[in-house]
Write an enzyme that holds these catalytic residues in place. Structure first.
Site, mmCIF file in Angstrom:
data_model
loop_
_atom_site.group_PDB
_atom_site.id
_atom_site.type_symbol
_atom_site.label_atom_id
_atom_site.label_comp_id
_atom_site.label_asym_id
_atom_site.label_seq_id
_atom_site.Cartn_x
_atom_site.Cartn_y
_atom_site.Cartn_z
ATOM 1 N N HIS A 264 89.833 11.219 104.825
ATOM 2 C CA HIS A 264 90.382 11.242 106.186
ATOM 3 C C HIS A 264 89.283 11.478 107.222
ATOM 4 O O HIS A 264 89.530 11.397 108.414
ATOM 5 C CB HIS A 264 91.460 12.318 106.293
ATOM 6 C CG HIS A 264 90.933 13.728 106.288
ATOM 7 N ND1 HIS A 264 89.975 14.170 105.408
ATOM 8 C CD2 HIS A 264 91.234 14.804 107.069
ATOM 9 C CE1 HIS A 264 89.721 15.456 105.637
ATOM 10 N NE2 HIS A 264 90.470 15.861 106.637
ATOM 11 N N HIS B 71 87.657 24.994 109.310
ATOM 12 C CA HIS B 71 86.877 25.864 110.196
ATOM 13 C C HIS B 71 86.243 27.009 109.407
ATOM 14 O O HIS B 71 85.138 27.440 109.713
ATOM 15 C CB HIS B 71 87.772 26.416 111.319
ATOM 16 C CG HIS B 71 88.250 25.344 112.253
ATOM 17 N ND1 HIS B 71 87.687 25.123 113.488
ATOM 18 C CD2 HIS B 71 89.203 24.401 112.106
ATOM 19 C CE1 HIS B 71 88.290 24.088 114.072
ATOM 20 N NE2 HIS B 71 89.220 23.635 113.248
ATOM 21 N N ASP C 112 83.869 30.119 116.812
ATOM 22 C CA ASP C 112 84.354 28.738 116.721
ATOM 23 C C ASP C 112 84.596 28.152 118.115
ATOM 24 O O ASP C 112 84.981 28.871 119.038
ATOM 25 C CB ASP C 112 85.676 28.764 115.946
ATOM 26 C CG ASP C 112 86.166 27.388 115.578
ATOM 27 O OD1 ASP C 112 85.911 26.964 114.442
ATOM 28 O OD2 ASP C 112 86.817 26.725 116.422
ATOM 29 N N GLU D 25 79.973 16.590 103.291
ATOM 30 C CA GLU D 25 79.887 16.783 101.832
ATOM 31 C C GLU D 25 79.612 15.444 101.129
ATOM 32 O O GLU D 25 78.818 15.378 100.186
ATOM 33 C CB GLU D 25 81.178 17.431 101.312
ATOM 34 C CG GLU D 25 81.286 18.894 101.755
ATOM 35 C CD GLU D 25 82.719 19.432 101.791
ATOM 36 O OE1 GLU D 25 83.610 18.808 101.178
ATOM 37 O OE2 GLU D 25 82.937 20.468 102.449
HETATM 38 N N1 UDP Z 1 88.744 21.100 100.364
HETATM 39 C C1 UDP Z 1 88.578 21.436 99.032
HETATM 40 N N2 UDP Z 1 89.590 21.202 98.158
HETATM 41 C C2 UDP Z 1 90.760 20.642 98.530
HETATM 42 C C3 UDP Z 1 90.931 20.264 99.883
HETATM 43 C C4 UDP Z 1 89.890 20.500 100.773
HETATM 44 O O1 UDP Z 1 87.522 21.963 98.647
HETATM 45 O O2 UDP Z 1 91.630 20.480 97.675
HETATM 46 C C5 UDP Z 1 87.680 21.442 101.336
HETATM 47 C C6 UDP Z 1 86.784 20.290 101.679
HETATM 48 O O3 UDP Z 1 85.749 20.192 100.745
HETATM 49 C C7 UDP Z 1 86.303 20.695 103.069
HETATM 50 C C8 UDP Z 1 87.476 21.443 103.654
HETATM 51 O O4 UDP Z 1 88.265 21.862 102.547
HETATM 52 O O5 UDP Z 1 85.205 21.572 102.972
HETATM 53 C C9 UDP Z 1 88.330 20.582 104.558
HETATM 54 O O6 UDP Z 1 87.663 20.340 105.741
HETATM 55 P P1 UDP Z 1 87.615 18.918 106.446
HETATM 56 O O7 UDP Z 1 86.836 19.099 107.694
HETATM 57 O O8 UDP Z 1 87.124 17.889 105.520
HETATM 58 O O9 UDP Z 1 89.117 18.543 106.746
HETATM 59 P P2 UDP Z 1 90.406 19.362 107.288
HETATM 60 O O10 UDP Z 1 91.006 20.001 106.101
HETATM 61 O O11 UDP Z 1 89.933 20.343 108.321
HETATM 62 O O12 UDP Z 1 91.270 18.291 107.862
#
Ligand code: UDP
Ligand code: UDP
Length: 472
Positions: free
Chosen positions: A365, A29, A126, A373
């Site tokens: 996931h 978020h 949000d 991304e």
């Molecule tokens: N992310 C990152 N490095 C990590 C793990 C996650 O940069 O080691 C970032 C990823 O690029 C994304 C965010 O954290 O921008 C995670 O958001 P996402 O919606 O993909 O999944 P969530 O973590 O909410 O399940």
């Protein structure tokens, strides 16, 4: 250096737009709010960023401090959260508990927003906070935009859930054939719906989706990190009033580009790998995988024959993740992986990895930020949704030909452990598919065009900012 104000707008007029941003908890978020803030700055909008303390994860606090040092011209305000009794009784998930804490403290926003100078043009908040924040902004006469941090596909469920299953108005025939009907759209397989929404047990996820979903019609607009060309059908249904009547405009302004301030230590290992040879494996910032599944995945990656970078998470919150990698992965794994794979437990810069020439595929996931991304960098995906909105997002990946999704792998965290053979086979299928590679690259190009000067998302953003200026 501090930027002098007032700043000049794109059209050369004095800009008066000043917007406050209030995210919910969790990197999934926070990241889109930070990227939106940067994008607003480049459009000469003045930004006040509201934070809540303490953050749930270390990655949130680290990212925030990097953000504020990179952008000293962004003002910051702190919303002090009220403590509430017995938080573990309402959810076992600390991120959800934090949403609830922000929701219960929302009325404290009123003096905070009134004290912003110059006067605010709007608040962007949000979707998890919609029903408690909208009344505050209404009382202040302040336009309120919701940033929906997932897919437009998920938004159709979010908005209609309270009128369908949420209100118990489900028909017996739907129950039998296992579909879920969102008004105005083709029925969905029920298996795509986040399980807590279908369960009779009370959960915060369900309560929040019902309460926030109901109040979204009171927002001034709904901003979303997607683009016309990716989710045309869902966006059209939303904006033609097919999902809910009286919905404010749903404004696609994505994809949000990863920003320079997010860069950390690059993984130099990647520099030595051949182009497109590496699979990047990550399940986001808050998804813990069972030890059994982690070990099966490790064996599957080795068996696939591809090189890999794998971010392992065994605990939902980073500060709790204290097991040694060797112990977690099983005897001898790290030796076998030497030279072929890089396994890490710490936060990595995902944007930098996905943008690296050596990376050719992403086992994801399907958190929505990860999907956008992958799109931005044109990287094909093996979708392995684990929780929540992730199957809805995986369906967008599948439908656009960005990747493959084994629907029969189910959700994560249950008793079903996907075996190494299946994993190896799917990784090979993704990595060897030329058509997926071409399609992913094409979607990537389209996504970048959307945010260029005359692109669909950039035009929407420009019009939005003009509204803020004229409503001053
Ligand atoms: N992310 C990152 N490095 C990590 C793990 C996650 O940069 O080691 C970032 C990823 O690029 C994304 C965010 O954290 O921008 C995670 O958001 P996402 O919606 O993909 O999944 P969530 O973590 O909410 O399940
Ligand atoms: N979950 C997760 N990532 C998400 C959404 C959910 O790890 O993006 C986890 C959540 O923490 C919980 C489980 O999936 O352990 C079921 O989610 P639910 O919404 O039921 O959590 P609850 O509100 O019941 O704690």
């Amino acid at each position: 250096p501090k930027q002098s104000r007032p700043v000049m707008s794109d059209s050369g007029n004095l800009s008066s737009a000043h917007v406050a941003l209030l995210p919910a908890s969790g990197m999934g978020h926070l990241a889109p709010f930070l990227r939106l803030a940067v994008s607003l700055l480049t459009h000469n909008v003045q930004v006040t960023f509201i934070t809540t303390h303490p953050t749930v994860s270390l990655s949130e606090s680290h990212t925030l401090s990097r953000f504020f040092s990179a952008y000293p011209q962004i003002a910051t305000k702190q919303l002090h959260l009220l403590a509430f009794d017995n938080p573990s009784a309402i959810s076992e998930d600390p991120f959800y508990i934090q949403y609830e804490a922000i929701r219960q403290s929302s009325y404290l926003l009123s003096p905070l927003l009134s004290s912003c100078s110059p006067h605010l043009s709007a608040l962007i908040t949000d979707m998890s906070l919609a029903s408690t924040v909208i009344p505050v902004t209404e009382a202040l006469g302040l336009p309120n935009y919701i940033l929906f941090t997932s897919s437009a596909k998920m938004l159709t469920l979010f908005l209609s859930f309270h009128t369908t299953i949420g209100s118990r108005a489900r028909s017996n025939s739907d129950e039998v054939i296992g579909v879920f009907k969102i008004p105005g759209l083709q029925p969905l397989p029920k298996s795509w719906i986040p399980p807590p929404l279908l369960s009779d047990t009370v959960s915060l996820l369900k309560t929040h989706i019902i309460e926030n979903g109901k109040e979204m019609t009171r927002a001034t607009g709904i901003l979303i990190n997607t683009f016309e060309e990716l989710e045309q059908e869902s966006l059209a249904a939303l904006n033609k009033g097919k999902i809910v009547k009286g919905l404010p405009p749903v404004i696609p302004i994505g994809p949000f580009a990863p920003c320079d301030f997010e860069r950390s230590q690059p993984l130099s290992w990647l520099d030595d790998q051949p182009e497109g040879s590496v699979v990047y494996v990550s399940f986001g910032s808050r998804t813990a995988m069972s030890g059994d599944q982690i070990r099966e995945l490790g064996k599957g990656l080795l068996r696939s024959g591809y090189r890999f970078v794998w971010v392992v998470k065994e605990k939902k919150i980073d500060r709790d993740d204290d097991k040694e990698l060797g112990e977690l992965l099983g005897h001898g794994f790290l030796e076998k992986a030497r030279g072929i794979g890089l396994v890490v437990k710490q936060w990595v810069n995902q944007g930098e990895i996905l943008g690296h020439r050596a990376v050719g595929g992403f086992v994801s996931h399907c958190g929505w930020n990860s999907v956008t991304e992958a799109i931005w960098y044109g990287v094909r995906v093996l979708a392995w949704p684990q929780h929540g909105d992730q199957k809805m997002n995986a369906s967008v990946v599948d439908r656009n030909g960005l990747g493959i999704w084994m629907e029969n792998w189910g959700w994560g965290g249950g008793d079903l452990v996907i075996k190494e053979n299946q994993i190896a086979e799917c990784v090979r299928k993704m990595m060897s598919s030329e058509s997926l590679k071409v399609q992913a690259a094409q979607i990537g190009e389209t996504s970048r065009t959307a945010v260029e000067v005359s692109g669909s998302s950039n035009r929407s953003m420009f019009e939005l900012i003009e509204t803020w200026k004229t409503s001053q």
